[in-house]
Design a protein around this motif. Sequence first.
Motif, PDB file in Angstrom:
ATOM      1  N   SER A  44       0.811  -1.221   0.000  1.00  0.00           N
ATOM      2  CA  SER A  44       0.000   0.000   0.000  1.00  0.00           C
ATOM      3  C   SER A  44       0.840   1.265   0.000  1.00  0.00           C
ATOM      4  N   ALA A  45       2.043   1.192   0.562  1.00  0.00           N
ATOM      5  CA  ALA A  45       2.914   2.367   0.657  1.00  0.00           C
ATOM      6  C   ALA A  45       4.309   1.927   1.065  1.00  0.00           C
ATOM      7  N   VAL A  46       5.252   2.840   0.899  1.00  0.00           N
ATOM      8  CA  VAL A  46       6.608   2.620   1.377  1.00  0.00           C
ATOM      9  C   VAL A  46       6.975   3.785   2.281  1.00  0.00           C
ATOM     10  N   ASP A  47       7.785   3.510   3.296  1.00  0.00           N
ATOM     11  CA  ASP A  47       8.168   4.524   4.289  1.00  0.00           C
ATOM     12  C   ASP A  47       9.678   4.684   4.247  1.00  0.00           C
ATOM     13  N   ILE A  48      10.156   5.922   4.049  1.00  0.00           N
ATOM     14  CA  ILE A  48      11.590   6.174   3.922  1.00  0.00           C
ATOM     15  C   ILE A  48      12.028   7.273   4.883  1.00  0.00           C
ATOM     16  N   CYS A  49      13.338   7.470   4.985  1.00  0.00           N
ATOM     17  CA  CYS A  49      13.893   8.508   5.856  1.00  0.00           C
ATOM     18  C   CYS A  49      13.703   9.896   5.241  1.00  0.00           C
ATOM     19  N   ALA A  50      14.040  10.913   6.009  1.00  0.00           N
ATOM     20  CA  ALA A  50      13.799  12.293   5.586  1.00  0.00           C
ATOM     21  C   ALA A  50      14.984  12.913   4.847  1.00  0.00           C
ATOM     22  N   ASP A  51      15.882  12.100   4.346  1.00  0.00           N
ATOM     23  CA  ASP A  51      17.006  12.604   3.553  1.00  0.00           C
ATOM     24  C   ASP A  51      16.497  13.132   2.210  1.00  0.00           C
ATOM     25  N   GLU A  52      16.839  14.362   1.863  1.00  0.00           N
ATOM     26  CA  GLU A  52      16.295  14.992   0.660  1.00  0.00           C
ATOM     27  C   GLU A  52      16.666  14.244  -0.613  1.00  0.00           C
ATOM     28  N   HIS A  53      17.918  13.778  -0.692  1.00  0.00           N
ATOM     29  CA  HIS A  53      18.351  13.048  -1.880  1.00  0.00           C
ATOM     30  C   HIS A  53      17.559  11.756  -2.051  1.00  0.00           C
ATOM     31  N   ILE A  54      17.376  11.037  -0.948  1.00  0.00           N
ATOM     32  CA  ILE A  54      16.639   9.769  -1.012  1.00  0.00           C
ATOM     33  C   ILE A  54      15.181  10.008  -1.363  1.00  0.00           C
ATOM     34  N   ILE A  55      14.569  11.031  -0.797  1.00  0.00           N
ATOM     35  CA  ILE A  55      13.172  11.336  -1.129  1.00  0.00           C
ATOM     36  C   ILE A  55      13.034  11.604  -2.622  1.00  0.00           C
ATOM     37  N   SER A  56      13.920  12.414  -3.162  1.00  0.00           N
ATOM     38  CA  SER A  56      13.856  12.753  -4.586  1.00  0.00           C
ATOM     39  C   SER A  56      14.078  11.530  -5.467  1.00  0.00           C
ATOM     40  N   GLU A  57      15.048  10.695  -5.095  1.00  0.00           N
ATOM     41  CA  GLU A  57      15.338   9.484  -5.867  1.00  0.00           C
ATOM     42  C   GLU A  57      14.136   8.539  -5.882  1.00  0.00           C
ATOM     43  N   VAL A  58      13.538   8.339  -4.708  1.00  0.00           N
ATOM     44  CA  VAL A  58      12.405   7.413  -4.612  1.00  0.00           C
ATOM     45  C   VAL A  58      11.182   7.981  -5.326  1.00  0.00           C
ATOM     46  N   ARG A  59      10.988   9.282  -5.212  1.00  0.00           N
ATOM     47  CA  ARG A  59       9.839   9.890  -5.892  1.00  0.00           C
ATOM     48  C   ARG A  59       9.959   9.722  -7.407  1.00  0.00           C
ATOM     49  N   ASN A  60      11.174   9.778  -7.914  1.00  0.00           N
ATOM     50  CA  ASN A  60      11.393   9.652  -9.358  1.00  0.00           C
ATOM     51  C   ASN A  60      11.236   8.218  -9.855  1.00  0.00           C
ATOM     52  N   MET A  61      11.323   7.241  -8.953  1.00  0.00           N
ATOM     53  CA  MET A  61      11.294   5.847  -9.387  1.00  0.00           C
ATOM     54  C   MET A  61       9.953   5.156  -9.188  1.00  0.00           C
ATOM     55  N   THR A  62       9.028   5.790  -8.483  1.00  0.00           N
ATOM     56  CA  THR A  62       7.751   5.119  -8.222  1.00  0.00           C
ATOM     57  C   THR A  62       6.605   6.110  -8.063  1.00  0.00           C
ATOM     58  N   ASP A  63       5.410   5.628  -8.399  1.00  0.00           N
ATOM     59  CA  ASP A  63       4.197   6.404  -8.174  1.00  0.00           C
ATOM     60  C   ASP A  63       3.413   5.883  -6.979  1.00  0.00           C
ATOM     61  N   MET A  64       3.962   4.888  -6.272  1.00  0.00           N
ATOM     62  CA  MET A  64       3.244   4.388  -5.102  1.00  0.00           C
ATOM     63  C   MET A  64       3.334   5.414  -3.975  1.00  0.00           C
ATOM     64  N   PRO A  65       2.397   5.397  -3.032  1.00  0.00           N
ATOM     65  CA  PRO A  65       2.411   6.374  -1.941  1.00  0.00           C
ATOM     66  C   PRO A  65       3.704   6.300  -1.127  1.00  0.00           C
ATOM     67  N   ILE A  66       4.280   7.455  -0.863  1.00  0.00           N
ATOM     68  CA  ILE A  66       5.513   7.536  -0.081  1.00  0.00           C
ATOM     69  C   ILE A  66       5.236   8.219   1.251  1.00  0.00           C
ATOM     70  N   PHE A  67       5.569   7.531   2.342  1.00  0.00           N
ATOM     71  CA  PHE A  67       5.602   8.121   3.678  1.00  0.00           C
ATOM     72  C   PHE A  67       7.046   8.532   3.948  1.00  0.00           C
ATOM     73  N   VAL A  68       7.228   9.661   4.601  1.00  0.00           N
ATOM     74  CA  VAL A  68       8.562  10.056   5.068  1.00  0.00           C
ATOM     75  C   VAL A  68       8.496  10.186   6.583  1.00  0.00           C
ATOM     76  N   SER A  69       9.436   9.531   7.270  1.00  0.00           N
ATOM     77  CA  SER A  69       9.442   9.516   8.733  1.00  0.00           C
ATOM     78  C   SER A  69      10.571  10.367   9.304  1.00  0.00           C
ATOM     79  N   SER A  70      10.236  11.080  10.367  1.00  0.00           N
ATOM     80  CA  SER A  70      11.224  11.879  11.090  1.00  0.00           C
ATOM     81  C   SER A  70      10.607  12.326  12.409  1.00  0.00           C
TER      82      SER A  70
END
Length: 252
Positions: A44-70
């Motif tokens: 249903s979703a993936v949860d990643i860290c709040a690193d800006e580079h990682i957020i941008s990379e993951v956003r570019n590779m998938t359209d599934m819902p992204i949670f960011v945790s911090s």
Amino acid sequence: MSRIDLFKDHLSAHRAVKIIAGIDNFDIDNVKKVVNAAQAAGASAVDICADEHIISEVRNMTDMPIFVSSIEPSKLVRAIELGADAIELGNFDVLYKKGVSFSKEDIIRLVDETISLMGSNRVFFSVTIPGEISVADQIDLARNLEERGIDLIQTEGHFSSEMPSDGVRGLMERAELTISNTIELVRNIETPIMTATGINPTTAPFAFAAGASAIGCGSCINKMNSEISMLATAKQLVEIASMNATKIAELV
């Protein structure tokens, strides 16, 4: 239909599966493997860290819902700007390992600060309730969060540096507290509950039986070395969640 609607639909059906890469996982290669497994398995979703580079990379590779945790409100708000579909205040295990703890008042303060910083740019907002505070405080905190319009409440277990027991017993020990916390919260609030900490294919059915609408699964996937194993485990979790949805539908 927005990306987060997939997660919301699964949440309503009591079948949501959030695959957690890790709040302290800054290994982009590992994160990408976790995301690929989650997407291929139909999570249903993936949860990643709040690193800006990682957020941008993951956003570019998938359209599934992204949670960011911090646990830092400013980083959560920045994540929204970078394309996060949901934010998670929590996943405290990494901080417990450093001797940091959180009270009910700490969480309320951080939530209020995050809401204030978001302003009109508010997205789906999930909050983890510390598993180390008393049950009474957990219930009171959950009610406070519900009043603030929080969309999802995540439970957790107790962090321990002790070695768990072997086999299934060790798996159950790890998940026992978060499942009992789920039972307590489901009885006292209407906000959907996600059960996390020690949730894997062995313990996931117990989380759903406790009343969870969602499960958060991290180490049973992100600690694996094999992408095939990651995918197989993620598929098992999605299948368990789907079976729970079927049972719920049959009872209605």
